[in-house]
Design a protein around this motif. Sequence first.
Motif, PDB file in Angstrom:
ATOM      1  N   SER A  64       2.520 -16.481  12.852  1.00 34.56           N
ATOM      2  CA  SER A  64       3.087 -15.485  11.941  1.00 34.56           C
ATOM      3  C   SER A  64       3.115 -14.139  12.641  1.00 34.56           C
ATOM      4  CB  SER A  64       2.243 -15.428  10.657  1.00 34.56           C
ATOM      5  OG  SER A  64       2.652 -14.332   9.874  1.00 34.56           O
ATOM      6  N   VAL A  65       4.326 -13.641  12.896  1.00 39.19           N
ATOM      7  CA  VAL A  65       4.476 -12.399  13.654  1.00 39.19           C
ATOM      8  C   VAL A  65       5.432 -11.460  12.923  1.00 39.19           C
ATOM      9  CG1 VAL A  65       4.927 -11.438  15.955  1.00 39.19           C
ATOM     10  CG2 VAL A  65       4.226 -13.822  15.747  1.00 39.19           C
ATOM     11  N   PRO A  66       4.958 -10.867  11.838  1.00 40.87           N
ATOM     12  CA  PRO A  66       5.844  -9.984  11.081  1.00 40.87           C
ATOM     13  C   PRO A  66       6.007  -8.627  11.765  1.00 40.87           C
ATOM     14  CG  PRO A  66       3.664  -9.989  10.084  1.00 40.87           C
ATOM     15  CD  PRO A  66       3.615 -10.957  11.247  1.00 40.87           C
ATOM     16  N   ASP A  67       7.061  -7.900  11.397  1.00 37.98           N
ATOM     17  CA  ASP A  67       7.155  -6.498  11.825  1.00 37.98           C
ATOM     18  C   ASP A  67       6.026  -5.737  11.161  1.00 37.98           C
ATOM     19  OD1 ASP A  67       9.877  -5.922  13.299  1.00 37.98           O
ATOM     20  OD2 ASP A  67      10.307  -7.407  11.747  1.00 37.98           O
ATOM     21  N   GLY A  68       5.849  -4.519  11.589  1.00 38.22           N
ATOM     22  CA  GLY A  68       4.710  -3.741  11.104  1.00 38.22           C
ATOM     23  C   GLY A  68       4.796  -3.332   9.646  1.00 38.22           C
ATOM     24  N   ILE A  69       3.642  -2.939   9.132  1.00 38.80           N
ATOM     25  CA  ILE A  69       3.564  -2.335   7.808  1.00 38.80           C
ATOM     26  C   ILE A  69       3.541  -0.827   8.020  1.00 38.80           C
ATOM     27  CG2 ILE A  69       2.057  -1.993   5.799  1.00 38.80           C
ATOM     28  CD1 ILE A  69       0.959  -4.919   6.663  1.00 38.80           C
ATOM     29  N   ILE A  70       4.485  -0.141   7.386  1.00 40.83           N
ATOM     30  CA  ILE A  70       4.533   1.315   7.515  1.00 40.83           C
ATOM     31  C   ILE A  70       4.248   1.909   6.142  1.00 40.83           C
ATOM     32  CG2 ILE A  70       5.902   3.314   8.224  1.00 40.83           C
ATOM     33  CD1 ILE A  70       7.652   1.437   9.859  1.00 40.83           C
ATOM     34  N   ALA A  71       3.135   2.615   6.018  1.00 41.39           N
ATOM     35  CA  ALA A  71       2.748   3.173   4.728  1.00 41.39           C
ATOM     36  C   ALA A  71       3.045   4.676   4.728  1.00 41.39           C
ATOM     37  CB  ALA A  71       1.275   2.906   4.460  1.00 41.39           C
ATOM     38  N   TYR A  72       3.774   5.105   3.706  1.00 38.15           N
ATOM     39  CA  TYR A  72       4.178   6.510   3.605  1.00 38.15           C
ATOM     40  C   TYR A  72       3.226   7.295   2.711  1.00 38.15           C
ATOM     41  CZ  TYR A  72       8.454   5.300   6.029  1.00 38.15           C
ATOM     42  OH  TYR A  72       9.344   4.893   6.986  1.00 38.15           O
ATOM     43  N   GLN A  73       3.473   8.566   2.617  1.00 33.16           N
ATOM     44  CA  GLN A  73       2.633   9.460   1.818  1.00 33.16           C
ATOM     45  C   GLN A  73       2.415   8.915   0.400  1.00 33.16           C
ATOM     46  OE1 GLN A  73       4.244  13.446   1.155  1.00 33.16           O
ATOM     47  NE2 GLN A  73       2.173  14.239   1.349  1.00 33.16           N
ATOM     48  N   GLY A  74       1.155   8.863  -0.012  1.00 33.95           N
ATOM     49  CA  GLY A  74       0.838   8.447  -1.377  1.00 33.95           C
ATOM     50  C   GLY A  74       0.948   6.952  -1.625  1.00 33.95           C
ATOM     51  N   ALA A  75       1.050   6.148  -0.554  1.00 33.57           N
ATOM     52  CA  ALA A  75       1.235   4.704  -0.732  1.00 33.57           C
ATOM     53  C   ALA A  75      -0.094   3.957  -0.717  1.00 33.57           C
ATOM     54  CB  ALA A  75       2.126   4.151   0.376  1.00 33.57           C
ATOM     55  N   THR A  76      -0.181   2.928  -1.565  1.00 36.22           N
ATOM     56  CA  THR A  76      -1.299   1.986  -1.493  1.00 36.22           C
ATOM     57  C   THR A  76      -0.721   0.583  -1.363  1.00 36.22           C
ATOM     58  OG1 THR A  76      -2.818   3.345  -2.770  1.00 36.22           O
ATOM     59  CG2 THR A  76      -3.280   0.999  -2.717  1.00 36.22           C
ATOM     60  N   TYR A  77      -1.123  -0.124  -0.319  1.00 34.74           N
ATOM     61  CA  TYR A  77      -0.625  -1.466  -0.046  1.00 34.74           C
ATOM     62  C   TYR A  77      -1.808  -2.405   0.109  1.00 34.74           C
ATOM     63  CZ  TYR A  77       1.722  -5.342   2.369  1.00 34.74           C
ATOM     64  OH  TYR A  77       2.198  -6.573   2.722  1.00 34.74           O
ATOM     65  N   ARG A  78      -1.792  -3.487  -0.660  1.00 32.62           N
ATOM     66  CA  ARG A  78      -2.862  -4.469  -0.554  1.00 32.62           C
ATOM     67  C   ARG A  78      -2.264  -5.838  -0.289  1.00 32.62           C
ATOM     68  NH1 ARG A  78      -7.264  -2.863  -5.222  1.00 32.62           N
ATOM     69  NH2 ARG A  78      -7.993  -0.996  -4.155  1.00 32.62           N
ATOM     70  N   GLN A  79      -2.751  -6.456   0.769  1.00 32.24           N
ATOM     71  CA  GLN A  79      -2.249  -7.771   1.132  1.00 32.24           C
ATOM     72  C   GLN A  79      -3.412  -8.756   1.174  1.00 32.24           C
ATOM     73  OE1 GLN A  79       0.718  -8.260   4.410  1.00 32.24           O
ATOM     74  NE2 GLN A  79      -0.933  -9.342   5.434  1.00 32.24           N
ATOM     75  N   ASP A  80      -3.237  -9.874   0.495  1.00 30.29           N
ATOM     76  CA  ASP A  80      -4.249 -10.923   0.509  1.00 30.29           C
ATOM     77  C   ASP A  80      -3.663 -12.173   1.121  1.00 30.29           C
ATOM     78  OD1 ASP A  80      -6.825 -10.249  -1.082  1.00 30.29           O
ATOM     79  OD2 ASP A  80      -5.183  -9.287  -2.169  1.00 30.29           O
ATOM     80  N   THR A  81      -4.250 -12.614   2.206  1.00 30.37           N
ATOM     81  CA  THR A  81      -3.775 -13.813   2.869  1.00 30.37           C
ATOM     82  C   THR A  81      -4.863 -14.872   2.784  1.00 30.37           C
ATOM     83  OG1 THR A  81      -2.504 -12.445   4.393  1.00 30.37           O
ATOM     84  CG2 THR A  81      -2.870 -14.736   5.051  1.00 30.37           C
TER      85      THR A  81
END
Lengths: 236, 289
Positions: free
Chosen positions: B119-136
């Motif tokens: 699994s080789v995804p492109d990057g995660i880019i988080a901008y101002q005020g962002a919250t990202y949660r990933q569960d694998t």
Amino acid sequence: MASLAALLHLVDSALPTGAFSHSFGLESFIDSGQVHDEASLAAWLRGYLDTQLTYTDAVAVRRACRLAADLSEEGSAGAVARAGLSRLDGELGALLIARQIREASRRMGRRLLEIASDSFPSAEVDAYRAAVDAEDCQGHAVLAFALAGAGQGYDEDTLVEAHLHATLTTLGYNAVRAIPLGQLAGQRVLTAVRAGLPAAVERSRTADARHFGAAAPALEIHQMRHEHQRARMFAS
Amino acid sequence: MKLEIPAPAGTAADDFMGSLTLEVEERDGRSVVRRQAHSGALRALRPHYLDASGQVSVTAINPGGGYLGGDRYRLAAELGEKASLLLTTQSATKVYRTPQGPVHSAQEFTLADGARLESVPDGIIAYQGATYRQDTVVHLHPGASLALAETVTHGWSPDGTPFAFDEVSLRTEVHVDGRLVVLDNLLLRPDAEGLGALMLDGRSHLGTLLVVDSRADDDAVAALRSTLGIVGEQPAGAPLTGISRLAVPGFVLRTLADSTQAVEAVLFAALGWMRAEWHGQGSLDLRKR
């Protein structure tokens, strides 16, 4: 009434758990020159306290303390607590990604359980030791500490603070030898770091469950790179 | 009488902004996508083959482009015996301000004996005020092979402040034969733990590669360290990289650098080494650049 002397004995940096031979990645930062004096050591210890110590160690102490009372119960509460301890122990082994840190945790944990069986005997210590002997648990230092302390009647917050203090004190003394730093400078560092303990105790209490074991990437990379560092005083 | 059984929270397809499910099986040395289902803002390009190895490549796309607060995504892949899947994305996962709540992305992978997931995804880019949660969550047969790469960085912010996002949390569990063997928990919270020497070492990009594979022993880790040139004195500005063996055959590689290219160079070199040594494949070329 829990005895103060028992707690002082348990957190004594001379307790032969092998902690004096571990730097938990600090030696790599000394090697690269990033930690080289009083100020940079204080900043590093503070960073370690705010990351791995809070999200892994302190949270693990809390979770172990909450299971402690029921561990030796005969009924279903006991079975639930023992299954919970086994799960916690397994999670801890799975989230200590850097090999030397994982191995240090197990080695010191098994040693502390041995010491605790003689010096801090309790049903909690017996239960964890039995689970380790049965290969149902790996035997991690932080869990052995928490259960030994809970068995002596100490509450969760006290044991979190005691564990953080003991770990930072031993690391501080190790760093004084490794950098090297003057004895008084070392004491000033420990005093500065001590001021950060109440906030860390509080943060570990309110930490989101999903953040248990959250890694600090640069710290972890240094812990990994310690495996192939040329001149080493410490085993991690 | 019909019984109304409520679905457990978070499992109904409608709960997701986008969902993609893949089933891959091996047929005569070639892996094929046997079944594919998608809904909402997540779909896949037509499966294709990048080389003659029989590994099938699937590119997930989010036609909407950006991820917004409160969105939930789910990506699941089930790989049958000996099936081999290369999973990529078409573009970076851009997470914008999330006042409505975190963006949540769930990934579930199940690998049978001899199956392989890269699994080789492109990057995660988080901008101002962002919250990202990933569960694998990955369930592996002991004979399966897993390689999960991730890249995380911060997006542009109006006042030029780096790392203006609130939180990026990537939690990955790997179970082998039902036993939890790796729990990789990455948490970046610029305001809470800061960006100090222990977090990102002053770098802007974080890359990570998690491998569980029976061939990933101590010798493999030593060979990788040598291939990547990470032992000993490092040139100024070089990525800060570490690799360590897991308790099971496998390793985690982490790298901190100052650009997507620099992080990908490290990750792709490690992936390339495994492709050459274990699978007789050439280096990974996703032909996106």
